[in-house]
Scaffold this motif. Structure first.
Motif, PDB file in Angstrom:
ATOM      1  N   THR A   1       7.539   6.204  48.819  1.00 48.84           N
ATOM      2  CA  THR A   1       7.594   7.381  49.685  1.00 48.84           C
ATOM      3  C   THR A   1       6.383   7.380  50.609  1.00 48.84           C
ATOM      4  O   THR A   1       5.522   6.494  50.539  1.00 48.84           O
ATOM      5  CB  THR A   1       7.641   8.676  48.852  1.00 48.84           C
ATOM      6  OG1 THR A   1       6.470   8.752  48.024  1.00 48.84           O
ATOM      7  CG2 THR A   1       8.883   8.697  47.964  1.00 48.84           C
TER       8      THR A   1
ATOM      9  N   ALA B   1      10.389  11.319  51.693  1.00 52.41           N
ATOM     10  CA  ALA B   1      11.153  10.089  51.530  1.00 52.41           C
ATOM     11  C   ALA B   1      11.989   9.899  52.792  1.00 52.41           C
ATOM     12  O   ALA B   1      12.452  10.867  53.393  1.00 52.41           O
ATOM     13  CB  ALA B   1      12.054  10.168  50.308  1.00 52.41           C
TER      14      ALA B   1
ATOM     15  N   ASN C   1      15.036   1.375  48.809  1.00 48.55           N
ATOM     16  CA  ASN C   1      15.244   2.155  50.022  1.00 48.55           C
ATOM     17  C   ASN C   1      15.342   1.218  51.214  1.00 48.55           C
ATOM     18  O   ASN C   1      15.037   0.029  51.124  1.00 48.55           O
ATOM     19  CB  ASN C   1      14.087   3.144  50.230  1.00 48.55           C
ATOM     20  CG  ASN C   1      14.543   4.412  50.934  1.00 48.55           C
ATOM     21  OD1 ASN C   1      15.517   4.414  51.689  1.00 48.55           O
ATOM     22  ND2 ASN C   1      13.832   5.504  50.698  1.00 48.55           N
TER      23      ASN C   1
ATOM     24  N   VAL D   1       9.800  15.353  48.888  1.00 56.13           N
ATOM     25  CA  VAL D   1       9.701  14.945  47.490  1.00 56.13           C
ATOM     26  C   VAL D   1       8.910  15.998  46.734  1.00 56.13           C
ATOM     27  O   VAL D   1       8.219  16.832  47.330  1.00 56.13           O
ATOM     28  CB  VAL D   1       9.034  13.556  47.347  1.00 56.13           C
ATOM     29  CG1 VAL D   1       9.851  12.508  48.075  1.00 56.13           C
ATOM     30  CG2 VAL D   1       7.610  13.568  47.867  1.00 56.13           C
TER      31      VAL D   1
END
Length: 279
Positions: A190, A217, A159, A227
């Motif tokens: 996350t 997230a 990410n 999530v």
């Protein structure tokens, strides 16, 4: 009673072995990944799906601990790595470690360790790629299979590099509350919010003891998505309270804005927004 019930759900069938799901050698485990992350910046001026990633935060600290039972009927435990798939899709995976004793741990500190054996190079990795690590059990009687996802699986998603850690002043558009809540990082990259519905349930209603926590997230561009499992009273029990439908994160200002729906309280209006400002 707990032990007997867990035996029935503890393992997945190995696609190559077809071992029975209820048979897991009498060993209940737990896996964790403390401080793990795969964060970086995509190549500028390139569509996100084509952009190579410059990694800034790379870590895996995988640990298996014994919860119940013993290793008497186990010849070994194996940790298998997958990239963008797992054994449920029929992928074989790459063995990265094995042990005959517990607790057991291993760690990664470089992105080269993540890609080793996958046939993929670092410059081929993209935002959204997922590395999954699963525990495979080998019994003395010859049965071989994976623990189920909840008991024996850790996943890390590549990410964009953001940091939401801290204390925040939380408000929402339904009622005039202002509360301090914390945000911290989950092992999978996350973000965990002590209150994830903007305080609608705990501070706008009379249910002051019910904390509607959950995780989000944050993708590239600061796009916020919910999530699985959060907020807890959105999915848990089917209450539909404070469900997250979108939002944005401003890294420079330290401001998180989320959009919610509420199907439980008629006075909420059905949709509302929340704002978290880092202190």
């Amino acid at each position: 009673m707990f032990f007997a019930l867990t035996l029935l759900v503890g393992c997945d069938t190995d696609p190559d072995n077809n071992a029975p799901v209820k048979d897991e050698a009498g060993l209940i485990i737990d896996v964790s990944n403390s401080g793990g992350a795969l964060l970086g910046s995509p190549e500028a001026g390139v569509p996100i799906g084509d952009a190579s990633v410059t990694f800034s935060d790379v870590a895996l600290s995988f640990e298996i601990t014994q919860v119940l039972g013993s290793l008497d009927n186990v010849s070994k435990l194996e940790i298998v790595k997958f990239l963008n798939s797992d054994a449920n899709q029929g992928t074989e995976g790459i063995t990265v470690a094995e042990t005959t004793t517990l607790p057991f741990s291993f760690s990664y500190e470089t992105i080269d360790e993540f890609v080793a054996g996958t046939g993929t190079t670092v410059d081929q990795l993209r935002i959204g790629d997922v590395f999954t690590f699963r525990v495979k059990i080998y019994q003395n009687d010859g049965d071989v299979y994976y623990y189920n996802n909840k008991m024996g699986r850790v996943s890390l998603t590549i990410n964009c590099s953001y940091d939401l850690t801290g204390q925040y002043t939380m408000t929402n558009s339904v009622c005039g509350i202002s509360q301090t809540v914390g945000i911290s990082q989950n092992p999978d990259g996350t973000w965990y919010l002590e209150t994830a519905d903007g305080g609608l349930l705990q501070f706008c209603s009379t249910n002051s003891t019910l904390q509607n926590d959950g995780s989000i997230a944050v993708g590239c561009g600061g796009v916020v998505t919910a999530v699985a499992g959060g907020p807890g009273y959105c999915e848990g029990g089917g209450y539909g309270i404070g469900c997250i439908t979108g939002g944005s994160w401003d890294q420079d200002a330290g401001i998180l804005i989320m959009e919610h729906t509420d199907a439980f309280f008629s006075w909420s209006g059905g949709t509302y927004t929340s704002q978290y400002v880092r202190q």
